[in-house]
Design a protein around this motif. Structure first.
Motif, PDB file in Angstrom:
ATOM      1  N   THR A  28       0.843  -1.200   0.000  1.00  0.00           N
ATOM      2  CA  THR A  28       0.000   0.000   0.000  1.00  0.00           C
ATOM      3  C   THR A  28       0.877   1.249   0.000  1.00  0.00           C
ATOM      4  O   THR A  28       0.644   2.187  -0.771  1.00  0.00           O
ATOM      5  CB  THR A  28      -0.957   0.006   1.214  1.00  0.00           C
ATOM      6  OG1 THR A  28      -1.806  -1.145   1.120  1.00  0.00           O
ATOM      7  CG2 THR A  28      -1.811   1.258   1.247  1.00  0.00           C
ATOM      8  N   ASN A  29       1.912   1.248   0.829  1.00  0.00           N
ATOM      9  CA  ASN A  29       2.838   2.385   0.871  1.00  0.00           C
ATOM     10  C   ASN A  29       3.631   2.533  -0.423  1.00  0.00           C
ATOM     11  O   ASN A  29       4.112   3.621  -0.734  1.00  0.00           O
ATOM     12  CB  ASN A  29       3.791   2.259   2.057  1.00  0.00           C
ATOM     13  CG  ASN A  29       3.101   2.558   3.372  1.00  0.00           C
ATOM     14  OD1 ASN A  29       1.998   3.106   3.409  1.00  0.00           O
ATOM     15  ND2 ASN A  29       3.742   2.182   4.466  1.00  0.00           N
ATOM     16  N   ALA A  30       3.755   1.449  -1.174  1.00  0.00           N
ATOM     17  CA  ALA A  30       4.457   1.491  -2.464  1.00  0.00           C
ATOM     18  C   ALA A  30       3.519   1.894  -3.605  1.00  0.00           C
ATOM     19  O   ALA A  30       3.919   1.892  -4.767  1.00  0.00           O
ATOM     20  CB  ALA A  30       5.098   0.133  -2.762  1.00  0.00           C
ATOM     21  N   GLY A  31       2.256   2.212  -3.266  1.00  0.00           N
ATOM     22  CA  GLY A  31       1.326   2.701  -4.284  1.00  0.00           C
ATOM     23  C   GLY A  31       0.396   1.669  -4.873  1.00  0.00           C
ATOM     24  O   GLY A  31      -0.237   1.915  -5.904  1.00  0.00           O
ATOM     25  N   TYR A  32       0.261   0.525  -4.246  1.00  0.00           N
ATOM     26  CA  TYR A  32      -0.632  -0.522  -4.741  1.00  0.00           C
ATOM     27  C   TYR A  32      -1.948  -0.529  -3.989  1.00  0.00           C
ATOM     28  O   TYR A  32      -1.996  -0.293  -2.785  1.00  0.00           O
ATOM     29  CB  TYR A  32       0.005  -1.921  -4.582  1.00  0.00           C
ATOM     30  CG  TYR A  32       1.118  -2.193  -5.552  1.00  0.00           C
ATOM     31  CD1 TYR A  32       0.865  -2.821  -6.768  1.00  0.00           C
ATOM     32  CD2 TYR A  32       2.422  -1.831  -5.253  1.00  0.00           C
ATOM     33  CE1 TYR A  32       1.890  -3.081  -7.655  1.00  0.00           C
ATOM     34  CE2 TYR A  32       3.456  -2.087  -6.138  1.00  0.00           C
ATOM     35  CZ  TYR A  32       3.182  -2.708  -7.333  1.00  0.00           C
ATOM     36  OH  TYR A  32       4.206  -2.967  -8.222  1.00  0.00           O
ATOM     37  N   ASN A  33      -3.008  -0.808  -4.719  1.00  0.00           N
ATOM     38  CA  ASN A  33      -4.311  -1.111  -4.136  1.00  0.00           C
ATOM     39  C   ASN A  33      -4.293  -2.623  -3.930  1.00  0.00           C
ATOM     40  O   ASN A  33      -4.204  -3.375  -4.895  1.00  0.00           O
ATOM     41  CB  ASN A  33      -5.404  -0.678  -5.113  1.00  0.00           C
ATOM     42  CG  ASN A  33      -6.787  -0.825  -4.551  1.00  0.00           C
ATOM     43  OD1 ASN A  33      -6.993  -1.498  -3.553  1.00  0.00           O
ATOM     44  ND2 ASN A  33      -7.734  -0.195  -5.218  1.00  0.00           N
ATOM     45  N   VAL A  34      -4.366  -3.078  -2.676  1.00  0.00           N
ATOM     46  CA  VAL A  34      -4.112  -4.481  -2.338  1.00  0.00           C
ATOM     47  C   VAL A  34      -5.401  -5.258  -2.095  1.00  0.00           C
ATOM     48  O   VAL A  34      -6.294  -4.798  -1.387  1.00  0.00           O
ATOM     49  CB  VAL A  34      -3.215  -4.582  -1.088  1.00  0.00           C
ATOM     50  CG1 VAL A  34      -2.993  -6.026  -0.679  1.00  0.00           C
ATOM     51  CG2 VAL A  34      -1.879  -3.880  -1.332  1.00  0.00           C
ATOM     52  N   THR A  35      -5.467  -6.444  -2.667  1.00  0.00           N
ATOM     53  CA  THR A  35      -6.526  -7.414  -2.397  1.00  0.00           C
ATOM     54  C   THR A  35      -5.855  -8.676  -1.882  1.00  0.00           C
ATOM     55  O   THR A  35      -4.848  -9.110  -2.429  1.00  0.00           O
ATOM     56  CB  THR A  35      -7.319  -7.752  -3.683  1.00  0.00           C
ATOM     57  OG1 THR A  35      -7.919  -6.568  -4.189  1.00  0.00           O
ATOM     58  CG2 THR A  35      -8.391  -8.799  -3.407  1.00  0.00           C
ATOM     59  N   VAL A  36      -6.431  -9.252  -0.819  1.00  0.00           N
ATOM     60  CA  VAL A  36      -5.915 -10.509  -0.278  1.00  0.00           C
ATOM     61  C   VAL A  36      -6.920 -11.602  -0.589  1.00  0.00           C
ATOM     62  O   VAL A  36      -8.119 -11.443  -0.354  1.00  0.00           O
ATOM     63  CB  VAL A  36      -5.677 -10.420   1.244  1.00  0.00           C
ATOM     64  CG1 VAL A  36      -5.253 -11.769   1.809  1.00  0.00           C
ATOM     65  CG2 VAL A  36      -4.631  -9.362   1.553  1.00  0.00           C
ATOM     66  N   VAL A  37      -6.419 -12.711  -1.103  1.00  0.00           N
ATOM     67  CA  VAL A  37      -7.261 -13.853  -1.413  1.00  0.00           C
ATOM     68  C   VAL A  37      -6.743 -15.037  -0.592  1.00  0.00           C
ATOM     69  O   VAL A  37      -5.542 -15.236  -0.474  1.00  0.00           O
ATOM     70  CB  VAL A  37      -7.279 -14.161  -2.928  1.00  0.00           C
ATOM     71  CG1 VAL A  37      -5.910 -14.476  -3.442  1.00  0.00           C
ATOM     72  CG2 VAL A  37      -8.234 -15.269  -3.260  1.00  0.00           C
TER      73      VAL A  37
END
Length: 153
Positions: A28-37
């Motif tokens: 997230t801090n690196a600029g990604y929108n994160v999804t966990v599966v």
């Protein structure tokens, strides 16, 4: 915004849940929108560990995700690999997404660790981040930090 998918395996390893939260935070801090599966048990551990969803806002179960997954959905795949089944899921997601991928391989048994590394190498071109670890997440974190740092450069 770039999108990352964190693929969790069976939650047997005590290091997986804190590392999933940590990886989500770093990405997230690196600029990604994160999804966990993940499977339902790993999801429950995340729900208890992050009840206010400060680190993980998007979660989905592995079967639903697989049914709808297609190339281009994510810019990065980060797979937690510490069992045979996790290798199979990582390879499957890797080939469907056809995107930059990191296999975070960890296991307490060095022979199994090497076996999982070889299986991922033989079936993908993913970056491999590998550490002998089970309870202590520090060896995994140190190596993951380097891999995520290279994404930020």
């Amino acid at each position: 915004m770039k999108k990352a998918l964190i693929l969790l395996g069976c939650p047997e390893s005590p290091a997986q849940t804190p590392m999933a939260l940590y990886a989500s935070h770093r990405l997230t801090n690196a600029g990604y929108n994160v999804t966990v599966v993940s499977n339902p048990s790993a999801m429950r551990l995340l729900d208890v560990s992050d009840p206010e969803e400060r680190y993980i806002q998007k979660k989905t179960d592995i079967e639903s995700c697989l049914e709808n997954l297609k190339e281009g959905d994510f810019d990065l795949l980060l797979g937690f690999v510490h069992k045979d089944a996790a290798v199979a899921y990582f390879v499957t997601f890797y080939h469907i997404l056809n995107t930059k991928s990191i296999a975070l391989i960890f296991e307490k048994d060095s022979q199994l660790l090497e076996e999982f590394e070889n299986q991922v190498k033989e079936n993908t071109e993913a970056q491999i981040v590998s550490a002998r670890a089970y309870h202590n997440p520090t060896p995994i974190r140190v190596k993951l930090d380097k891999a995520i740092g290279s994404l930020e450069d």
